[in-house]
Write an enzyme that holds these catalytic residues in place. Structure first.
Site, PDB file in Angstrom:
ATOM      1  N   CYS A   1      46.556  41.021  46.159  1.00  0.00           N
ATOM      2  CA  CYS A   1      46.318  40.230  44.933  1.00  0.00           C
ATOM      3  C   CYS A   1      47.626  39.726  44.325  1.00  0.00           C
ATOM      4  O   CYS A   1      47.606  38.940  43.370  1.00  0.00           O
ATOM      5  CB  CYS A   1      45.549  41.053  43.914  1.00  0.00           C
ATOM      6  SG  CYS A   1      44.003  41.670  44.559  1.00  0.00           S
TER       7      CYS A   1
ATOM      8  N   HIS B   1      39.185  35.860  39.227  1.00  0.00           N
ATOM      9  CA  HIS B   1      40.229  36.477  40.049  1.00  0.00           C
ATOM     10  C   HIS B   1      40.107  36.051  41.516  1.00  0.00           C
ATOM     11  O   HIS B   1      39.730  36.856  42.376  1.00  0.00           O
ATOM     12  CB  HIS B   1      40.121  38.006  39.886  1.00  0.00           C
ATOM     13  CG  HIS B   1      41.198  38.794  40.561  1.00  0.00           C
ATOM     14  ND1 HIS B   1      42.418  38.271  40.939  1.00  0.00           N
ATOM     15  CD2 HIS B   1      41.243  40.109  40.931  1.00  0.00           C
ATOM     16  CE1 HIS B   1      43.151  39.214  41.508  1.00  0.00           C
ATOM     17  NE2 HIS B   1      42.458  40.327  41.524  1.00  0.00           N
TER      18      HIS B   1
HETATM   19  N1  COA Z   1      31.655  40.639  34.830  1.00  0.00           N
HETATM   20  C1  COA Z   1      30.542  40.310  34.117  1.00  0.00           C
HETATM   21  N2  COA Z   1      29.408  39.845  34.673  1.00  0.00           N
HETATM   22  C2  COA Z   1      29.410  39.686  36.009  1.00  0.00           C
HETATM   23  C3  COA Z   1      30.522  39.983  36.814  1.00  0.00           C
HETATM   24  C4  COA Z   1      31.678  40.482  36.178  1.00  0.00           C
HETATM   25  N3  COA Z   1      32.773  40.801  36.873  1.00  0.00           N
HETATM   26  N4  COA Z   1      30.223  39.735  38.095  1.00  0.00           N
HETATM   27  C5  COA Z   1      28.950  39.273  38.107  1.00  0.00           C
HETATM   28  N5  COA Z   1      28.461  39.241  36.849  1.00  0.00           N
HETATM   29  C6  COA Z   1      27.097  38.900  36.415  1.00  0.00           C
HETATM   30  C7  COA Z   1      26.558  37.637  37.062  1.00  0.00           C
HETATM   31  O1  COA Z   1      26.802  36.494  36.271  1.00  0.00           O
HETATM   32  C8  COA Z   1      25.084  37.937  37.128  1.00  0.00           C
HETATM   33  O2  COA Z   1      24.516  37.739  35.848  1.00  0.00           O
HETATM   34  P1  COA Z   1      22.951  37.320  35.681  1.00  0.00           P
HETATM   35  O3  COA Z   1      22.164  38.404  36.319  1.00  0.00           O
HETATM   36  O4  COA Z   1      22.797  37.245  34.198  1.00  0.00           O
HETATM   37  O5  COA Z   1      22.841  36.009  36.373  1.00  0.00           O
HETATM   38  C9  COA Z   1      25.048  39.425  37.396  1.00  0.00           C
HETATM   39  O6  COA Z   1      26.284  39.950  36.903  1.00  0.00           O
HETATM   40  C10 COA Z   1      24.914  39.765  38.864  1.00  0.00           C
HETATM   41  O7  COA Z   1      25.847  38.932  39.590  1.00  0.00           O
HETATM   42  P2  COA Z   1      26.235  39.234  41.080  1.00  0.00           P
HETATM   43  O8  COA Z   1      27.170  38.180  41.542  1.00  0.00           O
HETATM   44  O9  COA Z   1      24.976  39.482  41.879  1.00  0.00           O
HETATM   45  O10 COA Z   1      27.031  40.597  40.922  1.00  0.00           O
HETATM   46  P3  COA Z   1      27.374  41.612  42.014  1.00  0.00           P
HETATM   47  O11 COA Z   1      26.670  42.879  41.721  1.00  0.00           O
HETATM   48  O12 COA Z   1      27.176  41.008  43.372  1.00  0.00           O
HETATM   49  O13 COA Z   1      28.952  41.815  41.791  1.00  0.00           O
HETATM   50  C11 COA Z   1      30.727  43.209  41.082  1.00  0.00           C
HETATM   51  C12 COA Z   1      29.447  42.456  40.685  1.00  0.00           C
HETATM   52  C13 COA Z   1      31.303  43.875  39.850  1.00  0.00           C
HETATM   53  C14 COA Z   1      30.395  44.277  42.143  1.00  0.00           C
HETATM   54  C15 COA Z   1      31.727  42.177  41.683  1.00  0.00           C
HETATM   55  O14 COA Z   1      32.028  41.198  40.707  1.00  0.00           O
HETATM   56  C16 COA Z   1      33.017  42.825  42.142  1.00  0.00           C
HETATM   57  O15 COA Z   1      33.065  43.416  43.212  1.00  0.00           O
HETATM   58  N6  COA Z   1      34.109  42.710  41.372  1.00  0.00           N
HETATM   59  C17 COA Z   1      35.393  43.291  41.696  1.00  0.00           C
HETATM   60  C18 COA Z   1      36.169  42.371  42.573  1.00  0.00           C
HETATM   61  C19 COA Z   1      37.434  43.033  43.065  1.00  0.00           C
HETATM   62  O16 COA Z   1      37.451  44.175  43.467  1.00  0.00           O
HETATM   63  N7  COA Z   1      38.534  42.281  43.075  1.00  0.00           N
HETATM   64  C20 COA Z   1      39.806  42.765  43.496  1.00  0.00           C
HETATM   65  C21 COA Z   1      40.411  43.519  42.396  1.00  0.00           C
HETATM   66  S1  COA Z   1      41.935  44.265  42.831  1.00  0.00           S
END
Ligand code: COA
Length: 420
Positions: free
Chosen positions: A93, A367
């Site tokens: 990252c 991100h």
């Molecule tokens: N914050 C707030 N809301 C979020 C979100 C986030 N980070 N990510 C997704 N959403 C919301 C979506 O808008 C959706 O809303 P809705 O149901 O009202 O339409 C809902 O959550 C589900 O979205 P979806 O894309 O299916 O979520 P997901 O469960 O597939 O993914 C995480 C959610 C948290 C698992 C994913 O964003 C993730 O893995 N994040 C971390 C990424 C990471 O590790 N990056 C590197 C860092 S070093």
């Protein structure tokens, strides 16, 4: 670490980004063209792209996300840069921050006068499970990834250790999310540019549309405490503690300081740069601090001749909410263990004495990992030039900092910028 000084000053004269978000049908090339055009429009006196001499691009893993392992000359070609040298940096990252480092080195050393620095990532073509797997390849493949650690899992370990030692709670993390979404709501390029109150309204509207009972919450914190609205992802972290899966690109134009006024009367000088690397998370003796961030910060402060108290605006790598709190301590803004109290007292809010992540941070802005370190600089560029619109800090800040982590904090790049 010995202090080194620039042989030649480096200035930022243009900065731009694509929107961050989910863009089906677009490639990293499309996104980078958007970022490049935005950067080009930001150069007050204009420039001829043919004068760019070198290109450095941050990208974590187009190979795994898009099946395109080799990227730099393709991206360079998309913006008319061939046959100029084009090199991709990979540092998880912190790939974008590392590209800035190389661009700065090229100018400071005299190799080039004018350099294009960029970052790009296109993650959302893959389902979340696959994205999680791809991101986990930035952990230790021998000891962490094989044991089932994901990135939310690794950073949850860090959050747990911090909470255990210093008394912060899940509510602290919710307040980080609240603050960053408050800022991101004022950023038109943010992926989740909404206040928590807007999420509440969206959930209510969606229930109404489906003819379901309309959920009610007393306030934003009640929403964030509700496991139906904010489910646990990796304890103690919930959905709103995680940065999202994102697509996006960002671009900067760096030039030798003595040429800066050919491009703008308001250059932003890159006066300090530090990078450090460290051991994998499973080998650390202390999970409440990220040592490479401390070291990169110290190097950048020494090079700039500045101290933490001088910094007026700062973008830190809030890949997860507690990481933001730890960053504010690692950078010396608050003592170890005092960052969470400062956050809860509102000191890191836009109207606080130590504003952090006025762009919305990675949490709200998004991100796209290879682009994030470059994207952070866009906010500092805007704030130091008085161009941040509704989220502009009062009092014309002149000194800003970016903090870009890679992996589980195994690398950190810190840049210090000054508007003179
Ligand atoms: N914050 C707030 N809301 C979020 C979100 C986030 N980070 N990510 C997704 N959403 C919301 C979506 O808008 C959706 O809303 P809705 O149901 O009202 O339409 C809902 O959550 C589900 O979205 P979806 O894309 O299916 O979520 P997901 O469960 O597939 O993914 C995480 C959610 C948290 C698992 C994913 O964003 C993730 O893995 N994040 C971390 C990424 C990471 O590790 N990056 C590197 C860092 S070093």
């Amino acid at each position: 670490m010995a202090t080194k000084r620039f042989n030649r000053g480096v200035a930022l004269v243009g900065a731009g980004m694509s929107n961050f978000g989910a863009f089906p049908g677009k490639t990293t090339r499309d996104l980078f063209v958007e970022a490049f055009k935005d950067m080009r429009a930001s150069v007050d006196k204009g420039f001829d792209p043919k004068d760019i001499e070198e290109c450095y691009f941050g990208n974590y893993s187009s190979s795994q996300f898009e099946g395109q392992c080799f990227t730099a000359p393709f991206i360079a070609n998309a913006v008319g840069m061939n046959p100029k040298p084009a090199i991709r940096t990979e540092n998880a990252c912190a790939s974008g921050g590392s590209a800035i480092r190389l661009g700065w080195m090229a100018i400071a050393s005299g190799i080039a006068d004018m350099v294009l620095v960029g970052g790009y990532e296109k993650e959302t073509d893959q389902p979340t499970e696959k994205v999680t797997e791809i991101l986990a390849t930035a952990s230790d493949n021998l000891y962490e990834n094989v044991a089932g650690f994901t990135f939310p899992g690794l950073y949850a370990a860090l959050a747990t250790a911090y909470m255990d030692r210093y008394g912060a709670t899940g509510e602290t993390m919710m307040k980080v999310a609240l603050q960053n979404h408050e800022n991101g709501a004022l950023n038109a390029k943010a992926q989740f540019g909404k206040r928590i109150g807007d999420f509440i309204k969206m959930k209510q509207k969606s229930a109404e549309k489906k003819g379901k009972p309309i959920p009610q919450w007393d306030d934003e914190m009640a929403f964030l405490r509700d496991p139906r609205a904010n489910p646990v992802i990796s304890w103690p972290m919930r959905l709103f503690d995680c940065s999202p899966v994102s697509d996006g690109a960002a671009a900067l134009l760096l030039v030798a300081e003595d040429m800066a006024h050919n491009f703008t009367d308001k250059p932003v000088h890159l006066i300090g740069n530090g990078i450090a690397s460290g051991v994998p998370m499973h080998d650390r003796t202390d999970l409440t601090t990220i040592e490479p961030a401390v070291l990169a910060g110290q190097t950048a402060y020494e090079m700039a001749g500045k101290s933490p108290k001088d910094i007026q605006v700062c973008e830190v790598h809030d890949c997860f909410t507690m990481t933001q709190v730890i960053a504010t301590e690692d950078l010396g803004f608050f003592d170890p263990g005092a960052g969470w109290k400062a956050l809860e007292e509102g000191r890191t809010a836009r109207d606080g004495d130590r504003p952090i992540n006025t762009s919305g941070g990675l949490k709200s802005k998004g991100h796209p990992v290879g682009a994030s370190g470059v994207g952070q600089v866009i906010e500092i560029w805007k704030q130091l030039r008085g161009e941040a619109g509704e989220r502009q800090l009062p009092g014309e800040p002149t000194l800003g900092l970016t903090h870009n982590l890679g992996g589980s904090g195994q690398v950190c790049v810190v840049n210090i910028f000054e508007r003179r």
